[in-house]
Design a protein around this motif. Structure first.
Motif, short mmCIF file in Angstrom:
data_model
loop_
_atom_site.label_atom_id
_atom_site.label_comp_id
_atom_site.label_asym_id
_atom_site.label_seq_id
_atom_site.Cartn_x
_atom_site.Cartn_y
_atom_site.Cartn_z
N THR A 167 -16.51 -16.78 -32.31
CA THR A 167 -17.18 -16.95 -33.60
C THR A 167 -16.75 -15.85 -34.56
O THR A 167 -16.11 -14.87 -34.14
N PRO A 168 -17.11 -15.96 -35.85
CA PRO A 168 -16.80 -14.88 -36.79
C PRO A 168 -17.45 -13.55 -36.40
O PRO A 168 -16.96 -12.49 -36.76
N GLU A 169 -18.55 -13.60 -35.64
CA GLU A 169 -19.23 -12.38 -35.18
C GLU A 169 -18.65 -11.87 -33.87
O GLU A 169 -19.22 -10.98 -33.25
N ARG A 170 -17.54 -12.46 -33.43
CA ARG A 170 -16.83 -12.09 -32.21
C ARG A 170 -17.58 -12.41 -30.91
O ARG A 170 -17.35 -11.77 -29.90
N ARG A 188 -17.44 -22.00 -36.77
CA ARG A 188 -17.71 -21.32 -38.04
C ARG A 188 -19.12 -20.73 -38.11
O ARG A 188 -19.39 -19.92 -38.99
N ARG A 223 -22.10 -18.31 -37.32
CA ARG A 223 -22.15 -16.92 -36.87
C ARG A 223 -22.78 -16.81 -35.50
O ARG A 223 -22.34 -16.03 -34.67
#
Length: 164
Positions: free
Chosen positions: A36-39, A100, A102
Motif C-alpha cells: 500500500t502507499p503506507e508500505r 490505493r 492507505r
C-alpha cells in the motif's frame, strides 16, 4: 454429409471445454501480494461460493508499525453483465483500488470495478467489507496480569474499555 457435422460438433465441444478449463485456471490462480502507499505488505486470496465471492486480505505494517490486520470483502460479481467475459479485468480493477487504499482493512466505501460501476450492475456486484468479529466473551483473563483479585471486575471493565 454426416462426417462434417460430426467434426463441427466435436470442434464446438472442444472449444467449450477449453473455455471452461481457462475459467477454472483463472479462478484457481486467485491469490497474490501487494504493498500500500503506507508500505503495508499485504496478501490476498479470492474464494468462490455458489453466488458470492470473498476476497480475503491480510496486511502487515512496516517494521515497528503495530499489529497485522486481516479482513474480508464479499460480493456477487457474477451479477455484473460484464464479469462473465472479462473476469480477469474485473479482479485487476478491484485489486488496483485496494492497493490505493492507505489501510485496506479500514472502513471505507465498497470496492467497485469500473466494469461494474453504478448503473452498469446491481449494488450486490460490489465487494463490501465484512464486519470484524466482535470481542471474545473471555475478555476478563486479559485483565488478570494488571489486577488484583479484589478489584478484578472493575479493573477488567477498564482494561476491556482500553483494548477496544
Amino acid at each position: 454429409m454426416r462426417l462434417p457435422l460430426a467434426l463441427l460438433a466435436l470442434a464446438a465441444l472442444g472449444a467449450a471445454a477449453g473455455r471452461a478449463g481457462r475459467e477454472a485456471e483463472e479462478e484457481a490462480a486467485a491469490a497474490g501480494r501487494f504493498s500500500t502507499p503506507e508500505r503495508h505488505r499485504c496478501s490476498w486470496e479470492v474464494r468462490w461460493a455458489a453466488e458470492a465471492s470473498e476476497l480475503r486480505v491480510s496486511c502487515r505494517p512496516p517494521a515497528g508499525g503495530g499489529a497485522a490486520r486481516s479482513c474480508a470483502y464479499r460480493g456477487e460479481p457474477r451479477r455484473c453483465p460484464a464479469y462473465g467475459g472479462r473476469s480477469r479485468q474485473f479482479w485487476r480493477q478491484i485489486l488496483g483500488r485496494l492497493r490505493r487504499r492507505r489501510h485496506p482493512c479500514a472502513r471505507g466505501g465498497p470496492l467497485t470495478a469500473r466494469l461494474c460501476a453504478a448503473g452498469r450492475a446491481p449494488p450486490e456486484a460490489q465487494l463490501r467489507l465484512l464486519p470484524a468479529p466482535g470481542p471474545s466473551p473471555t475478555a476478563a483473563p486479559s485483565a488478570q496480569p494488571y489486577c488484583a483479585q479484589r478489584w478484578h471486575s472493575l479493573c477488567s471493565f477498564f482494561v476491556g474499555f482500553w483494548e477496544g
